[in-house]
Design a protein around this motif. Sequence first.
Motif, PDB file in Angstrom:
ATOM      1  N   THR A   3      44.539  37.954  36.896  1.00 44.25           N
ATOM      2  CA  THR A   3      43.534  37.893  35.841  1.00 44.25           C
ATOM      3  C   THR A   3      42.705  36.636  36.048  1.00 44.25           C
ATOM      4  N   LYS A  58      40.081  41.549  36.221  1.00 47.14           N
ATOM      5  CA  LYS A  58      41.421  41.752  36.772  1.00 47.14           C
ATOM      6  C   LYS A  58      41.317  42.365  38.163  1.00 47.14           C
ATOM      7  N   PHE A  94      45.415  33.661  36.809  1.00 44.85           N
ATOM      8  CA  PHE A  94      46.859  33.733  36.658  1.00 44.85           C
ATOM      9  C   PHE A  94      47.382  35.117  36.978  1.00 44.85           C
ATOM     10  N   GLU A  95      48.668  35.170  37.327  1.00 42.93           N
ATOM     11  CA  GLU A  95      49.318  36.450  37.562  1.00 42.93           C
ATOM     12  C   GLU A  95      49.598  37.116  36.221  1.00 42.93           C
ATOM     13  N   SER A  96      49.324  38.381  36.163  1.00 48.13           N
ATOM     14  CA  SER A  96      49.520  39.118  34.894  1.00 48.13           C
ATOM     15  C   SER A  96      50.231  40.426  35.149  1.00 48.13           C
TER      16      SER A  96
END
Length: 96
Positions: A3, A58, A94-96
């Motif tokens: 994201t 995303k 960030f990883e989502s």
Amino acid sequence: MITHVVFFKLKDRSPESVKVTYDVLKNMEGKIPYLRHIEVGMDVLHQDRSYDIALITKFDSLDDLQKYDVHPLHMEVKAHMKQVLDGTSVCVDFES
């Protein structure tokens, strides 16, 4: 999933000017293959500390985010943003 969230403050904070930039950002929807999700929001509080526009995108991977960064349509968007930004934008990935 990655994201990518970006906040923009514009030189001209009038509703008309903010809408133009909103439209430029929203125009990427469906036109960049690696862009899995896009959300563009305009600030409703209009406080001194507020940013004018938020962009949430995303991607499936960091590699796709990097491809997006150099995609011709995104390059056009970045050129527009250089003209209208009041300083720099801020972002978080960030990883989502």
